[in-house]
Design a protein around this motif. Structure first.
Motif, PDB file in Angstrom:
ATOM      1  N   VAL A   1       0.745  -1.346  -0.076  1.00  0.00           N
ATOM      2  CA  VAL A   1       0.003   0.133  -0.090  1.00  0.00           C
ATOM      3  C   VAL A   1       0.841   1.133   0.121  1.00  0.00           C
ATOM      4  O   VAL A   1       0.678   2.214  -0.969  1.00  0.00           O
ATOM      5  CB  VAL A   1      -0.966  -0.021   1.212  1.00  0.00           C
ATOM      6  N   ALA A   2       1.773   1.372   0.803  1.00  0.00           N
ATOM      7  CA  ALA A   2       2.551   2.663   1.068  1.00  0.00           C
ATOM      8  C   ALA A   2       3.751   2.631   0.314  1.00  0.00           C
ATOM      9  O   ALA A   2       4.137   3.809  -0.371  1.00  0.00           O
ATOM     10  CB  ALA A   2       3.036   2.535   2.378  1.00  0.00           C
ATOM     11  N   HIS A   3       4.310   1.560  -0.355  1.00  0.00           N
ATOM     12  CA  HIS A   3       5.245   1.475  -1.226  1.00  0.00           C
ATOM     13  C   HIS A   3       5.524   0.751  -2.722  1.00  0.00           C
ATOM     14  O   HIS A   3       6.362   0.921  -3.414  1.00  0.00           O
ATOM     15  CB  HIS A   3       6.603   1.417  -0.637  1.00  0.00           C
ATOM     16  N   SER A   4       4.211   0.024  -2.549  1.00  0.00           N
ATOM     17  CA  SER A   4       4.122  -0.699  -3.823  1.00  0.00           C
ATOM     18  C   SER A   4       5.628  -1.733  -4.270  1.00  0.00           C
ATOM     19  O   SER A   4       5.846  -1.965  -5.565  1.00  0.00           O
ATOM     20  CB  SER A   4       3.750   0.010  -5.095  1.00  0.00           C
ATOM     21  N   GLN A   5       6.234  -2.319  -3.227  1.00  0.00           N
ATOM     22  CA  GLN A   5       7.268  -3.028  -3.395  1.00  0.00           C
ATOM     23  C   GLN A   5       6.886  -4.630  -3.135  1.00  0.00           C
ATOM     24  O   GLN A   5       7.401  -5.118  -2.223  1.00  0.00           O
ATOM     25  CB  GLN A   5       8.491  -2.756  -2.417  1.00  0.00           C
ATOM     26  N   SER A   6       6.019  -4.893  -3.985  1.00  0.00           N
ATOM     27  CA  SER A   6       5.417  -6.568  -3.656  1.00  0.00           C
ATOM     28  C   SER A   6       5.252  -6.949  -4.978  1.00  0.00           C
ATOM     29  O   SER A   6       4.984  -6.693  -6.176  1.00  0.00           O
ATOM     30  CB  SER A   6       3.962  -6.081  -3.025  1.00  0.00           C
ATOM     31  N   THR A   7       5.098  -8.384  -4.875  1.00  0.00           N
ATOM     32  CA  THR A   7       4.702  -9.321  -6.144  1.00  0.00           C
ATOM     33  C   THR A   7       3.463  -9.125  -6.494  1.00  0.00           C
ATOM     34  O   THR A   7       2.739  -9.834  -7.271  1.00  0.00           O
ATOM     35  CB  THR A   7       5.154 -10.882  -5.877  1.00  0.00           C
ATOM     36  N   LEU A   8       2.668  -8.414  -5.763  1.00  0.00           N
ATOM     37  CA  LEU A   8       1.094  -8.184  -5.818  1.00  0.00           C
ATOM     38  C   LEU A   8       0.751  -7.110  -6.898  1.00  0.00           C
ATOM     39  O   LEU A   8      -0.311  -6.788  -7.248  1.00  0.00           O
ATOM     40  CB  LEU A   8       0.386  -7.838  -4.623  1.00  0.00           C
ATOM     41  N   VAL A   9       2.005  -6.263  -7.114  1.00  0.00           N
ATOM     42  CA  VAL A   9       2.084  -5.343  -8.338  1.00  0.00           C
ATOM     43  C   VAL A   9       2.997  -5.425  -9.181  1.00  0.00           C
ATOM     44  O   VAL A   9       4.151  -5.747  -8.865  1.00  0.00           O
ATOM     45  CB  VAL A   9       2.238  -3.793  -7.440  1.00  0.00           C
ATOM     46  N   MET A  10       2.668  -5.400 -10.477  1.00  0.00           N
ATOM     47  CA  MET A  10       3.677  -5.620 -11.254  1.00  0.00           C
ATOM     48  C   MET A  10       3.329  -4.684 -12.644  1.00  0.00           C
ATOM     49  O   MET A  10       2.361  -4.541 -13.652  1.00  0.00           O
ATOM     50  CB  MET A  10       3.375  -6.846 -12.015  1.00  0.00           C
ATOM     51  N   PRO A  11       4.375  -3.552 -12.542  1.00  0.00           N
ATOM     52  CA  PRO A  11       4.058  -2.318 -13.707  1.00  0.00           C
ATOM     53  C   PRO A  11       4.802  -3.035 -14.991  1.00  0.00           C
ATOM     54  O   PRO A  11       5.807  -3.788 -14.942  1.00  0.00           O
ATOM     55  CB  PRO A  11       4.741  -1.340 -13.401  1.00  0.00           C
ATOM     56  N   LEU A  12       4.006  -2.829 -15.972  1.00  0.00           N
ATOM     57  CA  LEU A  12       4.734  -3.460 -17.509  1.00  0.00           C
ATOM     58  C   LEU A  12       4.417  -2.420 -18.407  1.00  0.00           C
ATOM     59  O   LEU A  12       3.415  -1.706 -18.496  1.00  0.00           O
ATOM     60  CB  LEU A  12       3.742  -4.732 -17.996  1.00  0.00           C
ATOM     61  N   PRO A  13       5.533  -2.294 -19.435  1.00  0.00           N
ATOM     62  CA  PRO A  13       5.389  -1.504 -20.497  1.00  0.00           C
ATOM     63  C   PRO A  13       4.394  -2.399 -21.816  1.00  0.00           C
ATOM     64  O   PRO A  13       4.571  -3.402 -21.773  1.00  0.00           O
ATOM     65  CB  PRO A  13       6.622  -1.236 -21.145  1.00  0.00           C
ATOM     66  N   VAL A  14       3.497  -1.613 -22.538  1.00  0.00           N
ATOM     67  CA  VAL A  14       2.744  -2.453 -23.329  1.00  0.00           C
ATOM     68  C   VAL A  14       2.900  -1.677 -24.816  1.00  0.00           C
ATOM     69  O   VAL A  14       3.029  -0.481 -24.803  1.00  0.00           O
ATOM     70  CB  VAL A  14       1.132  -2.231 -23.099  1.00  0.00           C
ATOM     71  N   ALA A  15       3.328  -2.505 -25.717  1.00  0.00           N
ATOM     72  CA  ALA A  15       3.815  -2.166 -26.823  1.00  0.00           C
ATOM     73  C   ALA A  15       2.525  -1.968 -28.072  1.00  0.00           C
ATOM     74  O   ALA A  15       1.478  -3.009 -27.824  1.00  0.00           O
ATOM     75  CB  ALA A  15       4.722  -2.770 -27.783  1.00  0.00           C
ATOM     76  N   ILE A  16       2.096  -0.763 -28.348  1.00  0.00           N
ATOM     77  CA  ILE A  16       0.940  -0.820 -29.383  1.00  0.00           C
ATOM     78  C   ILE A  16       1.378  -0.913 -30.624  1.00  0.00           C
ATOM     79  O   ILE A  16       2.442  -0.463 -31.522  1.00  0.00           O
ATOM     80  CB  ILE A  16       0.520   0.867 -29.143  1.00  0.00           C
ATOM     81  N   LEU A  17       0.632  -1.943 -31.493  1.00  0.00           N
ATOM     82  CA  LEU A  17       1.265  -2.142 -32.760  1.00  0.00           C
ATOM     83  C   LEU A  17       0.081  -1.724 -34.010  1.00  0.00           C
ATOM     84  O   LEU A  17      -1.000  -1.691 -33.545  1.00  0.00           O
ATOM     85  CB  LEU A  17       1.536  -3.772 -32.995  1.00  0.00           C
ATOM     86  N   ASP A  18       0.815  -1.533 -35.183  1.00  0.00           N
ATOM     87  CA  ASP A  18      -0.316  -1.227 -36.138  1.00  0.00           C
ATOM     88  C   ASP A  18      -0.504  -2.433 -36.695  1.00  0.00           C
ATOM     89  O   ASP A  18      -0.426  -3.589 -36.272  1.00  0.00           O
ATOM     90  CB  ASP A  18       0.726  -0.253 -37.084  1.00  0.00           C
ATOM     91  N   ASP A  19      -1.289  -2.294 -38.036  1.00  0.00           N
ATOM     92  CA  ASP A  19      -2.193  -3.617 -38.491  1.00  0.00           C
ATOM     93  C   ASP A  19      -1.117  -4.474 -39.009  1.00  0.00           C
ATOM     94  O   ASP A  19      -1.229  -5.809 -39.369  1.00  0.00           O
ATOM     95  CB  ASP A  19      -2.883  -3.031 -39.667  1.00  0.00           C
ATOM     96  N   GLN A  20       0.259  -4.052 -39.508  1.00  0.00           N
ATOM     97  CA  GLN A  20       1.453  -5.028 -39.720  1.00  0.00           C
ATOM     98  C   GLN A  20       2.300  -5.273 -38.883  1.00  0.00           C
ATOM     99  O   GLN A  20       3.170  -6.232 -39.106  1.00  0.00           O
ATOM    100  CB  GLN A  20       2.247  -4.132 -41.015  1.00  0.00           C
TER     101      GLN A  20
END
Length: 140
Positions: free
Chosen positions: A24-43
């Motif tokens: 809750v206070a620091h988000s240093q847990s395996t219950l929280v996972m930040p991820l980058p998501v790639a946005i792709l075009d039709d190709q």
């Protein structure tokens, strides 16, 4: 004196305290996972990237244990404060209208949202601050 946590709820109490500190206070847990998501075009070519976070707030078994802990601690606090409440009721019955009328009233303050800071500390005189946002401060 702080009343002790009952032995059968101490493990839940310790787990919740640790959960608060790491998740809750620091988000240093395996219950929280930040991820980058790639946005792709039709190709299938990358055109953008955005961040998302997967979160699991609390396993159900822990939430049920927390509910038991909260109810038990409420009972402990009520029992511990009952003698004080009884003394205050007895004392209040001995006060006359003039004495009661001379008591200092709580202070209600107003401030803008922008004035809020976590550095404020409670003062001895009862005070409460309502924070407001003006129409000009509203987001479009």
């Amino acid at each position: 004196m702080v009343p002790p946590i009952p032995a059968h709820l101490q493990a839940v109490h310790d787990l919740i305290r640790n959960y608060r500190n790491t998740t809750v206070a620091h988000s240093q847990s395996t219950l929280v996972m930040p991820l980058p998501v790639a946005i792709l075009d039709d190709q299938g070519k990358g055109v953008d990237v955005m961040g998302v976070s997967l979160t699991h707030q609390m396993p159900l078994a822990l939430a049920e244990g927390l509910s038991d802990l909260i109810g038990t601690v409420e009972d402990i606090v009520e029992e511990a404060t009952q003698p004080v409440l009884d003394r205050l009721r007895t004392w209040l019955k001995g006060q006359d209208a003039t004495a009661i009328g001379s008591w200092q009233l709580p202070v209600i303050n107003e401030a803008l949202d922008a004035d809020f800071t976590s550095a404020h500390r409670r003062k001895r005189t009862p005070q409460f601050t309502m924070y407001w946002r003006t129409w000009e401060q509203e987001r479009p």
